[in-house]
Design a protein around this motif. Structure first.
Motif, short mmCIF file in Angstrom:
data_model
loop_
_atom_site.label_atom_id
_atom_site.label_comp_id
_atom_site.label_asym_id
_atom_site.label_seq_id
_atom_site.Cartn_x
_atom_site.Cartn_y
_atom_site.Cartn_z
N LYS A 185 0.84 -1.20 0.00
CA LYS A 185 0.00 0.00 0.00
C LYS A 185 0.88 1.26 0.00
O LYS A 185 0.60 2.22 -0.72
CB LYS A 185 -0.91 0.00 1.23
CG LYS A 185 -1.94 1.12 1.26
CD LYS A 185 -2.66 1.19 2.59
CE LYS A 185 -3.35 -0.11 2.93
NZ LYS A 185 -4.11 0.01 4.23
N ALA A 186 1.94 1.22 0.79
CA ALA A 186 2.85 2.37 0.86
C ALA A 186 3.53 2.59 -0.48
O ALA A 186 3.64 3.73 -0.95
CB ALA A 186 3.89 2.14 1.95
N LEU A 187 3.98 1.51 -1.11
CA LEU A 187 4.66 1.63 -2.40
C LEU A 187 3.74 2.20 -3.47
O LEU A 187 4.15 3.03 -4.29
CB LEU A 187 5.19 0.26 -2.84
CG LEU A 187 6.13 0.25 -4.04
CD1 LEU A 187 7.41 1.00 -3.71
CD2 LEU A 187 6.44 -1.19 -4.47
N ALA A 188 2.47 1.80 -3.43
CA ALA A 188 1.50 2.31 -4.41
C ALA A 188 1.24 3.79 -4.21
O ALA A 188 0.88 4.49 -5.16
CB ALA A 188 0.19 1.52 -4.29
N GLY A 189 1.43 4.27 -2.99
CA GLY A 189 1.14 5.67 -2.71
C GLY A 189 2.32 6.60 -2.86
O GLY A 189 2.17 7.82 -2.76
N ILE A 190 3.53 6.04 -3.07
CA ILE A 190 4.72 6.86 -3.23
C ILE A 190 4.98 7.12 -4.72
O ILE A 190 4.96 6.19 -5.53
CB ILE A 190 5.96 6.16 -2.61
CG1 ILE A 190 5.79 6.03 -1.11
CG2 ILE A 190 7.24 6.91 -2.95
CD1 ILE A 190 6.01 7.29 -0.32
N GLU A 191 5.21 8.37 -5.08
CA GLU A 191 5.48 8.69 -6.47
C GLU A 191 6.75 8.00 -6.95
O GLU A 191 7.70 7.80 -6.18
CB GLU A 191 5.62 10.21 -6.64
CG GLU A 191 4.34 10.97 -6.37
CD GLU A 191 4.50 12.47 -6.61
OE1 GLU A 191 5.57 12.87 -7.10
OE2 GLU A 191 3.56 13.21 -6.30
N LYS A 192 6.77 7.65 -8.25
CA LYS A 192 7.90 6.90 -8.79
C LYS A 192 9.20 7.68 -8.76
O LYS A 192 10.28 7.10 -8.86
CB LYS A 192 7.57 6.45 -10.21
CG LYS A 192 6.44 5.44 -10.27
CD LYS A 192 6.17 4.98 -11.70
CE LYS A 192 5.06 3.93 -11.71
NZ LYS A 192 4.77 3.44 -13.09
N THR A 193 9.10 9.00 -8.64
CA THR A 193 10.31 9.83 -8.61
C THR A 193 10.92 9.92 -7.22
O THR A 193 12.02 10.46 -7.06
CB THR A 193 9.98 11.25 -9.11
OG1 THR A 193 8.92 11.80 -8.31
CG2 THR A 193 9.54 11.22 -10.57
N GLN A 194 10.22 9.41 -6.21
CA GLN A 194 10.70 9.51 -4.84
C GLN A 194 11.72 8.42 -4.54
O GLN A 194 11.48 7.23 -4.78
CB GLN A 194 9.53 9.40 -3.86
CG GLN A 194 8.53 10.54 -3.96
CD GLN A 194 9.13 11.86 -3.52
OE1 GLN A 194 9.90 11.92 -2.56
NE2 GLN A 194 8.78 12.92 -4.22
N ASN A 195 12.86 8.83 -3.99
CA ASN A 195 13.91 7.87 -3.66
C ASN A 195 13.49 6.89 -2.58
O ASN A 195 14.03 5.78 -2.51
CB ASN A 195 15.18 8.62 -3.21
CG ASN A 195 15.81 9.43 -4.33
OD1 ASN A 195 15.69 9.09 -5.50
ND2 ASN A 195 16.48 10.51 -3.97
N TYR A 196 12.54 7.29 -1.76
CA TYR A 196 12.12 6.43 -0.65
C TYR A 196 11.47 5.13 -1.15
O TYR A 196 11.37 4.16 -0.39
CB TYR A 196 11.17 7.18 0.27
CG TYR A 196 10.97 6.49 1.61
CD1 TYR A 196 11.99 6.48 2.55
CD2 TYR A 196 9.79 5.83 1.91
CE1 TYR A 196 11.83 5.82 3.77
CE2 TYR A 196 9.61 5.18 3.12
CZ TYR A 196 10.65 5.17 4.04
OH TYR A 196 10.50 4.52 5.24
N ARG A 197 11.07 5.11 -2.40
CA ARG A 197 10.50 3.87 -2.95
C ARG A 197 11.47 2.70 -2.81
O ARG A 197 11.05 1.58 -2.54
CB ARG A 197 10.14 4.05 -4.43
CG ARG A 197 8.90 4.89 -4.68
CD ARG A 197 8.65 5.02 -6.18
NE ARG A 197 8.37 3.73 -6.78
CZ ARG A 197 7.16 3.18 -6.86
NH1 ARG A 197 6.11 3.83 -6.36
NH2 ARG A 197 6.98 2.01 -7.42
N SER A 198 12.76 2.99 -2.99
CA SER A 198 13.75 1.91 -2.90
C SER A 198 13.81 1.31 -1.50
O SER A 198 14.09 0.12 -1.33
CB SER A 198 15.13 2.43 -3.32
OG SER A 198 15.57 3.46 -2.45
#
Length: 224
Positions: free
Chosen positions: A187-200
């Motif tokens: 759910k968190a990954l789906a809500g984080i924009e693809k440009t955000q480094n925190y996705r990793s």
């Protein structure tokens, strides 16, 4: 002719007197209330500007202590802001920042208290929810997992939804609830924009739960 005009004027005067006798008190009260409301609105605006100016000056004092890493002075200045200008954003900002300094100085319990104050009394919902998000992190550090989840449940600002899900995933994983944690991380990954480094970071957490990253999934697909 003059006599006729005198009689007409006298009649109009009597009508005015009759009207005022019937409605005069009401009109006076309405006008008085309107003037009082206007004066109150003007006074409130002045008071707000005055409070903001004074709080701003005190925040400058706090900021100098913060930049100097002077914990005692920064804590005292933040306390003054909370005592005198609790309803301003300056008080919330100072408490959020002093909490970070308190944590850096090894004062975790003091940091919790500073964050708890913002969470309960911060001037704006975003301040309160940011404090709750940080407070939940400290509660996780203290292994107070259920308490952290309760703190996260109180966060309602939609802009924090992904980060709340990520932190909920942490709490659930620490309780060895792997499937529930995985769902929160997704759910968190789906809500984080693809440009955000925190996705990793979230992808790495999912990887530990057996969920392949985007790169791994693409590589697996290419090999098929």
């Amino acid at each position: 002719m003059a006599s006729h005009l005198d009689l007409e004027e006298q009649e109009q005067l009597e009508q005015v007197k009759a009207f005022w006798k019937r409605w005069g008190n009401l009109i006076t009260w309405v006008l008085t209330a309107a003037l009082a409301a206007f004066a109150g609105w003007q006074g409130w605006n002045w008071y707000q500007r005055d409070q903001a100016a004074k709080a701003g000056a005190m925040y400058d004092e706090f900021d100098r202590a913060l930049n100097a890493q002077d914990l005692d002075k920064a804590t005292a200045a933040a306390g003054d802001l909370k005592a005198r200008f609790a309803g301003t954003g300056y008080a919330a900002q100072a408490s959020l920042q002093v909490a970070r300094l308190q944590l850096d100085k090894g004062k975790a319990d003091d940091a919790k208290q500073s964050l708890a104050w913002v969470a309960e009394q911060g001037s704006e919902p975003p301040y309160r929810d940011l404090a709750r998000l940080r407070l939940a992190g400290l509660q996780l550090d203290a292994k107070a997992y259920d308490e952290a989840l309760k703190t996260l449940d109180a966060i309602k600002s939609p802009e924090f939804a992904a980060l709340v899900a990520d932190r909920r995933g942490d709490a659930l994983l620490l309780q060895d609830k792997r499937d529930a944690a995985k769902a929160e991380y997704q759910k968190a990954l789906a809500g984080i924009e693809k440009t955000q480094n925190y996705r990793s970071v979230i992808e790495a957490k999912l990887a530990t739960l057996g969920v392949p990253t985007v790169v791994e999934a693409a590589a697996a697909g290419a090999m098929q």
